[in-house]
Design a protein around this motif. Structure first.
Motif, PDB file in Angstrom:
ATOM      1  N   GLN A  82       0.800  -1.223   0.000  1.00 46.21           N
ATOM      2  CA  GLN A  82       0.000   0.000   0.000  1.00 46.21           C
ATOM      3  C   GLN A  82       0.836   1.278   0.000  1.00 46.21           C
ATOM      4  O   GLN A  82       0.396   2.331   0.459  1.00 46.21           O
ATOM      5  N   GLN A  83       2.065   1.188  -0.520  1.00 47.44           N
ATOM      6  CA  GLN A  83       2.931   2.363  -0.622  1.00 47.44           C
ATOM      7  C   GLN A  83       2.842   2.955  -2.023  1.00 47.44           C
ATOM      8  O   GLN A  83       2.677   2.242  -3.010  1.00 47.44           O
ATOM      9  N   GLU A  84       2.956   4.278  -2.097  1.00 47.55           N
ATOM     10  CA  GLU A  84       2.937   4.970  -3.384  1.00 47.55           C
ATOM     11  C   GLU A  84       4.365   5.110  -3.916  1.00 47.55           C
ATOM     12  O   GLU A  84       5.298   5.373  -3.150  1.00 47.55           O
ATOM     13  N   PHE A  85       4.532   4.948  -5.214  1.00 48.60           N
ATOM     14  CA  PHE A  85       5.856   5.095  -5.805  1.00 48.60           C
ATOM     15  C   PHE A  85       5.730   5.524  -7.261  1.00 48.60           C
ATOM     16  O   PHE A  85       4.684   5.391  -7.880  1.00 48.60           O
ATOM     17  N   LYS A  86       6.856   6.045  -7.786  1.00 42.64           N
ATOM     18  CA  LYS A  86       6.915   6.428  -9.194  1.00 42.64           C
ATOM     19  C   LYS A  86       8.034   5.626  -9.852  1.00 42.64           C
ATOM     20  O   LYS A  86       9.206   5.760  -9.460  1.00 42.64           O
ATOM     21  N   PRO A  87       7.723   4.796 -10.834  1.00 43.69           N
ATOM     22  CA  PRO A  87       8.751   3.976 -11.476  1.00 43.69           C
ATOM     23  C   PRO A  87       9.634   4.810 -12.401  1.00 43.69           C
ATOM     24  O   PRO A  87       9.292   5.932 -12.769  1.00 43.69           O
ATOM     25  N   LEU A  88      10.772   4.230 -12.781  1.00 45.75           N
ATOM     26  CA  LEU A  88      11.602   4.859 -13.802  1.00 45.75           C
ATOM     27  C   LEU A  88      10.837   4.879 -15.122  1.00 45.75           C
ATOM     28  O   LEU A  88      10.017   3.995 -15.400  1.00 45.75           O
ATOM     29  N   PHE A  89      11.129   5.878 -15.943  1.00 46.90           N
ATOM     30  CA  PHE A  89      10.409   6.006 -17.205  1.00 46.90           C
ATOM     31  C   PHE A  89      10.578   4.763 -18.076  1.00 46.90           C
ATOM     32  O   PHE A  89       9.616   4.286 -18.689  1.00 46.90           O
ATOM     33  N   SER A  90      11.803   4.230 -18.135  1.00 50.46           N
ATOM     34  CA  SER A  90      12.055   3.059 -18.987  1.00 50.46           C
ATOM     35  C   SER A  90      11.234   1.860 -18.528  1.00 50.46           C
ATOM     36  O   SER A  90      10.683   1.117 -19.346  1.00 50.46           O
ATOM     37  N   GLU A  91      11.147   1.671 -17.210  1.00 51.32           N
ATOM     38  CA  GLU A  91      10.352   0.567 -16.662  1.00 51.32           C
ATOM     39  C   GLU A  91       8.875   0.792 -16.942  1.00 51.32           C
ATOM     40  O   GLU A  91       8.136  -0.126 -17.320  1.00 51.32           O
ATOM     41  N   TRP A  92       8.445   2.027 -16.749  1.00 47.71           N
ATOM     42  CA  TRP A  92       7.037   2.396 -16.940  1.00 47.71           C
ATOM     43  C   TRP A  92       6.624   2.216 -18.401  1.00 47.71           C
ATOM     44  O   TRP A  92       5.572   1.670 -18.699  1.00 47.71           O
ATOM     45  N   PHE A  93       7.464   2.651 -19.315  1.00 44.79           N
ATOM     46  CA  PHE A  93       7.123   2.671 -20.733  1.00 44.79           C
ATOM     47  C   PHE A  93       6.955   1.260 -21.310  1.00 44.79           C
ATOM     48  O   PHE A  93       6.064   1.014 -22.127  1.00 44.79           O
ATOM     49  N   LYS A  94       7.786   0.326 -20.877  1.00 49.12           N
ATOM     50  CA  LYS A  94       7.765  -1.010 -21.475  1.00 49.12           C
ATOM     51  C   LYS A  94       6.913  -2.025 -20.706  1.00 49.12           C
ATOM     52  O   LYS A  94       6.761  -3.165 -21.132  1.00 49.12           O
ATOM     53  N   SER A  95       6.335  -1.610 -19.580  1.00 53.04           N
ATOM     54  CA  SER A  95       5.581  -2.551 -18.754  1.00 53.04           C
ATOM     55  C   SER A  95       4.200  -2.839 -19.325  1.00 53.04           C
ATOM     56  O   SER A  95       3.605  -2.005 -20.021  1.00 53.04           O
ATOM     57  N   ASN A  96       3.686  -4.033 -19.040  1.00 49.53           N
ATOM     58  CA  ASN A  96       2.316  -4.382 -19.416  1.00 49.53           C
ATOM     59  C   ASN A  96       1.345  -3.540 -18.603  1.00 49.53           C
ATOM     60  O   ASN A  96       1.604  -3.223 -17.429  1.00 49.53           O
ATOM     61  N   HIS A  97       0.211  -3.228 -19.212  1.00 50.05           N
ATOM     62  CA  HIS A  97      -0.734  -2.380 -18.480  1.00 50.05           C
ATOM     63  C   HIS A  97      -2.162  -2.625 -18.946  1.00 50.05           C
ATOM     64  O   HIS A  97      -2.418  -3.136 -20.032  1.00 50.05           O
ATOM     65  N   THR A  98      -3.088  -2.228 -18.071  1.00 52.98           N
ATOM     66  CA  THR A  98      -4.513  -2.195 -18.395  1.00 52.98           C
ATOM     67  C   THR A  98      -4.934  -0.737 -18.398  1.00 52.98           C
ATOM     68  O   THR A  98      -4.084   0.160 -18.311  1.00 52.98           O
TER      69      THR A  98
END
Length: 236
Positions: free
Chosen positions: A198-214
């Motif tokens: 239940q912690q908030e975080f901001k991923p690295l852009f590279s991780e965020w960009f290539k990750s699977n998502h809904t």
């Protein structure tokens, strides 16, 4: 024709105890009694009881109902009181809607496998509003993207119909520029909530960009607990 308590209860589709309760509280009492002291209601009494039940259904308290029945208030006074009741109910509905949204939000952010303490809910308490802000941003973002998408497909159709590449060549630099700006903007306003800790975080852009998502989540590894899961988007 006079009616007994039981008959009145049957006519008004309530229990005998309800009729007796209103009698005891002095809200509506029978006008007559029989020779053996049975309490008898006239047609006017029954209509008064129906009025009481109608007002009760509209969230009037017994005190308010009693005051209305025992005063010379006009129908205009009732209309004012109804307006106040309507406002109270609408405020109550709004509050309940917000509570429902907060409960849903907290449930969505608690993984079934999470073994963290209940106190972690405090981390989510004030983030429901930020989640709603992200929903609004996402809705506006998608609206603009649909317009750009329509522009893109219209350029393709025009090129096919005219059998020329010029419409596509002209349109695509603008589309690529928009895509780059939109991606950067989206990343700048979004953060994620881990359903495990239940912690908030901001991923690295590279991780965020290539990750699977809904539509509302992204599969990311939480930097706090190290668990990879579909994390819910929230506004920074």
């Amino acid at each position: 024709m006079n009616k007994t308590t039981g008959e009145v209860a049957s006519l008004c589709n309530v229990t005998v105890r309800t009729v007796q309760y209103y009698d005891k509280k002095g809200v509506i009492s029978p006008s007559n009694t029989s020779e053996n002291n049975r309490r008898l209601y006239t047609e006017e009494d029954i209509n008064q009881l129906r009025l009481v039940l109608t007002l009760k259904d509209m969230n009037f308290s017994l005190k308010e109902i009693k005051e209305l029945l025992n005063s010379n208030h006009s129908i205009n006074t009732l209309n004012i009181l109804l307006s106040e009741k309507l406002l109270d109910l609408e405020n109550g509905i709004q509050q309940q809607t917000e509570q429902v949204e907060q409960i849903k939000f907290i449930r969505e952010n608690i993984s079934k496998e999470s073994e963290y303490p209940v106190s972690n809910v405090l981390n989510l308490k004030n983030k429901s509003k930020k989640h709603q802000e992200m929903k609004t941003f996402r809705r506006n973002f998608m609206g603009i993207s649909l317009i750009v998408g329509a522009f893109q497909y219209s350029s393709i159709i025009t090129s096919i119909m005219k059998k020329k590449w010029q419409p596509i060549i002209t349109a695509y630099p603008f589309i690529f520029i928009y895509a780059a700006i939109a991606t950067k903007k989206y990343y700048s306003v979004v953060s994620y909530l881990c359903p495990n800790c239940q912690q908030e975080f901001k991923p690295l852009f590279s991780e965020w960009f290539k990750s699977n998502h809904t539509y509302q989540t992204r599969k990311l590894e939480c930097p706090h607990c190290g668990v990879e899961s579909y994390c819910i988007e929230t506004h920074v």
